[in-house]
Design a protein around this motif. Structure first.
Motif, PDB file in Angstrom:
ATOM      1  N   LEU A   1      18.126  19.696  32.818  1.00  0.00           N
ATOM      2  CA  LEU A   1      19.024  20.763  32.804  1.00  0.00           C
ATOM      3  C   LEU A   1      18.873  21.811  31.689  1.00  0.00           C
ATOM      4  N   HIS A   2      17.586  21.941  31.269  1.00  0.00           N
ATOM      5  CA  HIS A   2      17.189  22.856  30.291  1.00  0.00           C
ATOM      6  C   HIS A   2      15.986  23.586  30.867  1.00  0.00           C
ATOM      7  N   VAL A   3      15.955  24.919  30.474  1.00  0.00           N
ATOM      8  CA  VAL A   3      15.003  25.845  31.284  1.00  0.00           C
ATOM      9  C   VAL A   3      13.768  25.901  30.346  1.00  0.00           C
ATOM     10  N   TYR A   4      12.533  25.656  30.675  1.00  0.00           N
ATOM     11  CA  TYR A   4      11.464  25.882  29.921  1.00  0.00           C
ATOM     12  C   TYR A   4      10.560  26.973  30.522  1.00  0.00           C
ATOM     13  N   ASP A   5       9.890  27.974  30.005  1.00  0.00           N
ATOM     14  CA  ASP A   5       9.360  29.081  30.286  1.00  0.00           C
ATOM     15  C   ASP A   5       7.876  28.514  30.147  1.00  0.00           C
ATOM     16  N   VAL A   6       7.190  28.192  31.095  1.00  0.00           N
ATOM     17  CA  VAL A   6       5.554  27.684  30.772  1.00  0.00           C
ATOM     18  C   VAL A   6       4.724  28.670  29.913  1.00  0.00           C
ATOM     19  N   ALA A   7       5.242  30.062  30.159  1.00  0.00           N
ATOM     20  CA  ALA A   7       4.458  30.993  29.224  1.00  0.00           C
ATOM     21  C   ALA A   7       4.799  31.006  27.802  1.00  0.00           C
ATOM     22  N   GLU A   8       5.635  30.369  27.587  1.00  0.00           N
ATOM     23  CA  GLU A   8       6.138  30.218  26.138  1.00  0.00           C
ATOM     24  C   GLU A   8       5.925  28.790  25.424  1.00  0.00           C
ATOM     25  N   ILE A   9       5.386  27.947  25.943  1.00  0.00           N
ATOM     26  CA  ILE A   9       5.277  26.502  25.566  1.00  0.00           C
ATOM     27  C   ILE A   9       3.832  26.053  25.361  1.00  0.00           C
ATOM     28  N   ASP A  10       3.437  25.072  24.909  1.00  0.00           N
ATOM     29  CA  ASP A  10       2.073  24.895  24.345  1.00  0.00           C
ATOM     30  C   ASP A  10       1.496  24.424  25.769  1.00  0.00           C
TER      31      ASP A  10
END
Length: 170
Positions: free
Chosen positions: A43-52
């Protein structure tokens, strides 16, 4: 061992692991397969553009696999894993590399999320030791209200509504 299996193992061994700095290829894959480059895990959103992101590359420079992950507290979260050469064991190698990176970063667990339609993904993770750790009913429907481009049907035409969380102790 068959010659085809031996050839696949040699190819896997020759793949070069690199940090991905230009994420345009990964983002294009995410948009084509998922409809967004944002992923929801726990339930947490991660933007693939901003992570490793990590990539496996063949000797000719072509991309064999891409994965995006992040560390949050004591948990690592695998946000995307894409093998561009299915059936050759490359996804397994990519997952192994993410596991190693997560361990090195100090994570105690690695979590991944699949949608209710993703039978191949569910099988893949469980065969590699992941266990079910959460069921989020209607999570994708709710997430789609924020990101309307998320696909509505997936594997074998199954409507996508729910998310299943898997994890492995590192």
């Amino acid at each position: 061992m068959s010659p085809l299996r031996e050839a696949g193992e040699i190819a896997i061994g020759r793949l070069e692991l690199r940090l991905v700095t230009d994420k345009s290829e990964l983002l294009a894959i995410m948009l084509a397969t998922w409809g967004s480059h944002s992923m929801m895990i726990g339930l947490h959103v991660y933007d693939v553009a901003e992570i490793d992101a990590l990539g496996l590359y063949a000797p000719d420079g072509s991309t064999a696999a891409l994965a995006s992950w992040t560390l949050r507290g004591e948990n690592a979260y695998l946000c995307a894993l894409h093998s561009l050469k299915p059936g050759e064991g490359i996804a397994i190698r990519m997952l192994d590399e993410v596991v190693a990176a997560a361990r090195k970063a100090g994570a105690g667990r690695l979590k991944a999320m699949v949608t209710n339609d993703n039978m191949p993904g569910l099988t893949f993770y469980q065969r590699r030791g992941f266990r079910l750790s959460g069921l989020y009913l209607d999570a994708i429907d709710a997430y789609r209200s924020i990101v309307p481009t998320i696909i509505e049907t997936g594997y074998k035409g199954i409507p996508i509504h729910d998310a299943l969380e898997l994890e492995i102790v590192l």
